[in-house]
Design a protein around this motif. Structure first.
Motif, PDB file in Angstrom:
ATOM      1  N   ARG A 381      -8.257  -9.438  -6.549  1.00 57.39           N
ATOM      2  CA  ARG A 381      -7.745  -8.361  -5.712  1.00 57.39           C
ATOM      3  C   ARG A 381      -6.285  -8.148  -6.089  1.00 57.39           C
ATOM      4  NH1 ARG A 381     -10.577 -11.775  -0.929  1.00 57.39           N
ATOM      5  NH2 ARG A 381     -12.530 -10.612  -0.800  1.00 57.39           N
ATOM      6  N   ASP A 382      -5.799  -6.939  -5.902  1.00 57.22           N
ATOM      7  CA  ASP A 382      -4.405  -6.643  -6.195  1.00 57.22           C
ATOM      8  C   ASP A 382      -3.610  -6.659  -4.892  1.00 57.22           C
ATOM      9  OD1 ASP A 382      -1.916  -5.090  -6.708  1.00 57.22           O
ATOM     10  OD2 ASP A 382      -2.809  -4.835  -8.692  1.00 57.22           O
ATOM     11  N   PHE A 383      -2.522  -7.393  -4.885  1.00 56.41           N
ATOM     12  CA  PHE A 383      -1.699  -7.518  -3.675  1.00 56.41           C
ATOM     13  C   PHE A 383      -1.282  -6.149  -3.148  1.00 56.41           C
ATOM     14  CE2 PHE A 383       2.447  -8.164  -1.560  1.00 56.41           C
ATOM     15  CZ  PHE A 383       2.068  -9.066  -0.578  1.00 56.41           C
ATOM     16  N   GLU A 384      -0.977  -5.231  -4.036  1.00 52.49           N
ATOM     17  CA  GLU A 384      -0.543  -3.897  -3.613  1.00 52.49           C
ATOM     18  C   GLU A 384      -1.665  -3.161  -2.878  1.00 52.49           C
ATOM     19  OE1 GLU A 384       2.526  -2.803  -3.584  1.00 52.49           O
ATOM     20  OE2 GLU A 384       3.045  -4.780  -4.400  1.00 52.49           O
ATOM     21  N   ASP A 385      -2.908  -3.345  -3.317  1.00 52.72           N
ATOM     22  CA  ASP A 385      -4.042  -2.721  -2.622  1.00 52.72           C
ATOM     23  C   ASP A 385      -4.189  -3.300  -1.218  1.00 52.72           C
ATOM     24  OD1 ASP A 385      -4.637  -1.180  -4.834  1.00 52.72           O
ATOM     25  OD2 ASP A 385      -6.171  -2.561  -5.593  1.00 52.72           O
ATOM     26  N   ILE A 386      -3.998  -4.604  -1.110  1.00 52.89           N
ATOM     27  CA  ILE A 386      -4.099  -5.274   0.191  1.00 52.89           C
ATOM     28  C   ILE A 386      -3.053  -4.715   1.149  1.00 52.89           C
ATOM     29  CG2 ILE A 386      -3.755  -7.504   1.349  1.00 52.89           C
ATOM     30  CD1 ILE A 386      -4.979  -8.787  -1.238  1.00 52.89           C
ATOM     31  N   VAL A 387      -1.815  -4.616   0.675  1.00 53.96           N
ATOM     32  CA  VAL A 387      -0.740  -4.074   1.504  1.00 53.96           C
ATOM     33  C   VAL A 387      -1.025  -2.622   1.866  1.00 53.96           C
ATOM     34  CG1 VAL A 387       1.718  -3.476   1.558  1.00 53.96           C
ATOM     35  CG2 VAL A 387       0.988  -5.658   0.564  1.00 53.96           C
ATOM     36  N   GLU A 388      -1.529  -1.867   0.907  1.00 58.05           N
ATOM     37  CA  GLU A 388      -1.785  -0.447   1.141  1.00 58.05           C
ATOM     38  C   GLU A 388      -2.868  -0.242   2.191  1.00 58.05           C
ATOM     39  OE1 GLU A 388      -1.231   3.622   0.825  1.00 58.05           O
ATOM     40  OE2 GLU A 388       0.018   1.928   0.216  1.00 58.05           O
ATOM     41  N   GLU A 389      -3.889  -1.100   2.195  1.00 55.41           N
ATOM     42  CA  GLU A 389      -4.913  -0.951   3.232  1.00 55.41           C
ATOM     43  C   GLU A 389      -4.335  -1.252   4.609  1.00 55.41           C
ATOM     44  OE1 GLU A 389      -9.466  -2.004   4.550  1.00 55.41           O
ATOM     45  OE2 GLU A 389      -8.815  -2.381   2.491  1.00 55.41           O
ATOM     46  N   VAL A 390      -3.515  -2.290   4.714  1.00 54.84           N
ATOM     47  CA  VAL A 390      -2.887  -2.595   6.008  1.00 54.84           C
ATOM     48  C   VAL A 390      -2.005  -1.430   6.443  1.00 54.84           C
ATOM     49  CG1 VAL A 390      -1.378  -4.160   7.276  1.00 54.84           C
ATOM     50  CG2 VAL A 390      -2.944  -5.085   5.565  1.00 54.84           C
ATOM     51  N   ARG A 391      -1.267  -0.854   5.506  1.00 52.38           N
ATOM     52  CA  ARG A 391      -0.400   0.280   5.829  1.00 52.38           C
ATOM     53  C   ARG A 391      -1.233   1.462   6.329  1.00 52.38           C
ATOM     54  NH1 ARG A 391       2.384   0.246   1.422  1.00 52.38           N
ATOM     55  NH2 ARG A 391       4.149  -0.915   2.277  1.00 52.38           N
ATOM     56  N   GLY A 392      -2.368   1.717   5.668  1.00 53.17           N
ATOM     57  CA  GLY A 392      -3.252   2.780   6.122  1.00 53.17           C
ATOM     58  C   GLY A 392      -3.817   2.510   7.506  1.00 53.17           C
ATOM     59  N   PHE A 393      -4.147   1.264   7.771  1.00 49.43           N
ATOM     60  CA  PHE A 393      -4.655   0.831   9.072  1.00 49.43           C
ATOM     61  C   PHE A 393      -3.642   1.171  10.169  1.00 49.43           C
ATOM     62  CE2 PHE A 393      -4.867  -2.745  12.188  1.00 49.43           C
ATOM     63  CZ  PHE A 393      -6.153  -2.579  12.661  1.00 49.43           C
ATOM     64  N   PHE A 394      -2.385   0.833   9.933  1.00 46.99           N
ATOM     65  CA  PHE A 394      -1.341   1.124  10.918  1.00 46.99           C
ATOM     66  C   PHE A 394      -1.143   2.629  11.079  1.00 46.99           C
ATOM     67  CE2 PHE A 394      -0.285  -3.326  10.722  1.00 46.99           C
ATOM     68  CZ  PHE A 394       0.359  -3.588  11.926  1.00 46.99           C
ATOM     69  N   GLU A 395      -1.184   3.355   9.975  1.00 51.06           N
ATOM     70  CA  GLU A 395      -0.971   4.803  10.036  1.00 51.06           C
ATOM     71  C   GLU A 395      -2.069   5.492  10.839  1.00 51.06           C
ATOM     72  OE1 GLU A 395      -0.613   6.226   6.056  1.00 51.06           O
ATOM     73  OE2 GLU A 395       1.296   5.203   5.683  1.00 51.06           O
ATOM     74  N   VAL A 396      -3.311   5.077  10.636  1.00 52.20           N
ATOM     75  CA  VAL A 396      -4.422   5.673  11.373  1.00 52.20           C
ATOM     76  C   VAL A 396      -4.253   5.447  12.870  1.00 52.20           C
ATOM     77  CG1 VAL A 396      -6.906   5.497  11.850  1.00 52.20           C
ATOM     78  CG2 VAL A 396      -6.089   5.608   9.482  1.00 52.20           C
ATOM     79  N   HIS A 397      -3.946   4.221  13.253  1.00 48.59           N
ATOM     80  CA  HIS A 397      -3.802   3.932  14.682  1.00 48.59           C
ATOM     81  C   HIS A 397      -2.603   4.656  15.280  1.00 48.59           C
ATOM     82  CE1 HIS A 397      -7.075   1.124  15.412  1.00 48.59           C
ATOM     83  NE2 HIS A 397      -6.838   0.594  14.222  1.00 48.59           N
TER      84      HIS A 397
END
Length: 462
Positions: A381-397
């Motif tokens: 897995r790429d660390f940047e992808d992991i961070v980006e999914e968390v960032r998207g999670f926060f943005e959606v909420h």
């Protein structure tokens, strides 16, 4: 029988416990359970199940109830859940050093989140039971040789030869003992003073010096100052000597979970005493399947994994099945969408669940939707992808006015090289250096801390 009519209802009286347990057993014979091993010796399996049923509980009902309360707090933004640990525990890795380093990593991450976002952190280890894994195929082929797939140490052995891959029910007993030993050490660390915030610097000792640890030390010094100020003001620190630390795993092997399900003498309700929090995965959350039926009957806080293709109507029916009384903290949806998909797939699900009136806790699993095979052949897995999914999670909420309740990550306290990127800039050619996972790639200690700092920033802005 109508299996949808029998649930572990909060209103059950003590005398109803035996009836609920009998219903659980009856459902086991009627419903299909996916992702189960093909045990070759059914008599040996029956003996093991009978043995497990006589063993003491690994966790207690009252502890599970406390976690339900904590998850309810996270659902409304009064706490944040940090769930982390191995992808698949192994018997060989159940050592004092490995367990200690995982706990230290989670404690460090929790300190970063608490300090950076000023919010209580619910600490849940993905440990003391995560010995089984679902597989996309029942077999594995290497160089023309086909053998049963490795399903975790609870079932068979990772070694690629015929005798090692035969499912052995005695491994269920070994998993129980390994989980018991792990929990004993976890309790010693978290209640014996090791987790006291006054030892915040000690959690950094033994780890390789790096940028993340240096940044952590700065926070540790600030915490020290705050503690000294509180001491000068006469604060009582006795309550800080211990921390709450809960154990969780996927409730995958029902031949393990069912015999460890017990009647709580206080209420008559059923609890799965193999762990405080158990979840159902993407491959096993069929509405008419044995796994969803099982978790609907036990009173633990329950998680359900949701991928990007989750059907909204099925999600709403899952709520009706698992949380019919709409109890805050009872049900957690762990979303695993993928960095490139979460902003498109998650909003409709969150919106419909919120509109239904259900109070669920939303947790982001940024690991499983971002797995791929590297050019060198490693699952990574790429660390940047992991961070980006968390960032998207926060943005959606944030866009929906709902609450991002926590994160669910696969990590280790060791300096492995399994996930690409991070401050160390791990590249494909580095993966072979210390790739130790027997299943999915985990964040190493530094990457875990890096993620905590980034999530703390997101959380402080939420």
């Amino acid at each position: 029988m109508n299996t949808r009519t029998v649930t572990a209802d909060a209103g059950l009286e003590p005398e109803d416990g035996s009836e609920a347990l009998a219903a659980l057993t009856a459902a086991a014979a009627e419903l299909e359970a996916s992702q189960q091993p093909s045990w070759p010796d059914t008599a040996a399996l029956a003996e093991v199940i009978e043995t497990l049923a006589t063993y003491p509980p690994l966790v207690f009902a009252g502890e599970c109830d406390i976690l339900t309360d904590r998850m309810a707090q996270a659902a409304v933004g009064e706490a944040f859940v940090l769930q982390g640990g191995d992808c698949a525990e192994t018997f060989a890795s159940a050592t004092a050093d490995n367990i200690r380093d995982r706990i230290k990593t989670i404690l460090q991450m929790a300190a970063v989140l608490t300090y950076g976002a000023s919010v209580p952190v619910v600490k849940i280890g993905r440990m003391a039971g995560q010995y089984a894994k679902p597989r996309s195929s029942t077999v594995e082929t290497r160089e023309g040789v086909t053998l049963p797939a490795f399903r975790g140490d609870m079932v068979n052995d990772f070694a690629f030869h015929e005798s090692a891959r035969i499912p052995d029910p005695q491994r269920l007993v070994r998993a129980y003992h390994a989980s018991s030993a792990t929990l004993n050490l976890v309790r010693a660390f978290t209640t014996g003073g090791f987790a006291d915030l006054r030892h915040v610097h000690d959690w950094n000792r033994g780890f390789v010096a790096n940028a993340a640890n240096q940044r952590y030390e700065k926070i540790a010094k600030d915490i020290d100052k705050a503690m000294k100020f509180m001491a000068a003001c006469g604060a009582d620190f006795d309550a800080m000597r211990t921390v709450e630390f809960f154990a969780a795993h996927e409730a995958l092997l029902l031949d393990y979970e069912r015999p460890l399900t017990r009647i709580d003498s206080r209420s008559g309700r059923l609890y799965d005493t193999s762990g405080h929090f158990v979840w159902v995965g993407e491959r096993t959350r069929q509405l008419d399947g044995a796994h969803v039926d099982f978790v609907s009957r036990v009173s633990n806080p329950i998680g359900v994994k949701l991928g990007p293709k989750a059907d909204i109507d099925e999600v709403l029916r899952l709520i009706d099945k698992v949380d019919p009384n709409r109890t805050p903290g009872r049900l957690t949806f762990i979303t695993r969408m993928g960095a490139g998909t979460i902003r498109d797939a998650l909003p409709a699900i969150v919106d419909k669940v919120t509109a239904s009136g259900a109070t669920v806790t939303w947790i982001c699993d940024p690991m499983h939707g971002n797995t791929f095979e590297s050019p060198s052949g490693y699952k990574t897995r790429d660390f940047e992808d992991i961070v980006e999914e968390v960032r998207g999670f926060f943005e959606v909420h944030q866009s929906l006015g709902t609450v991002p309740g926590g994160i669910h990550v696969e990590l280790t306290g060791n300096d492995v090289t399994e996930c690409l990127g991070g401050a160390e800039k791990i590249i494909d050619s580095d993966l072979e250096k210390r790739y130790e996972s027997v299943c999915d790639p985990r964040l190493n200690h530094q990457q875990s801390l890096e993620l905590a700092f980034l999530v703390a920033e997101m959380l402080s802005q939420a």
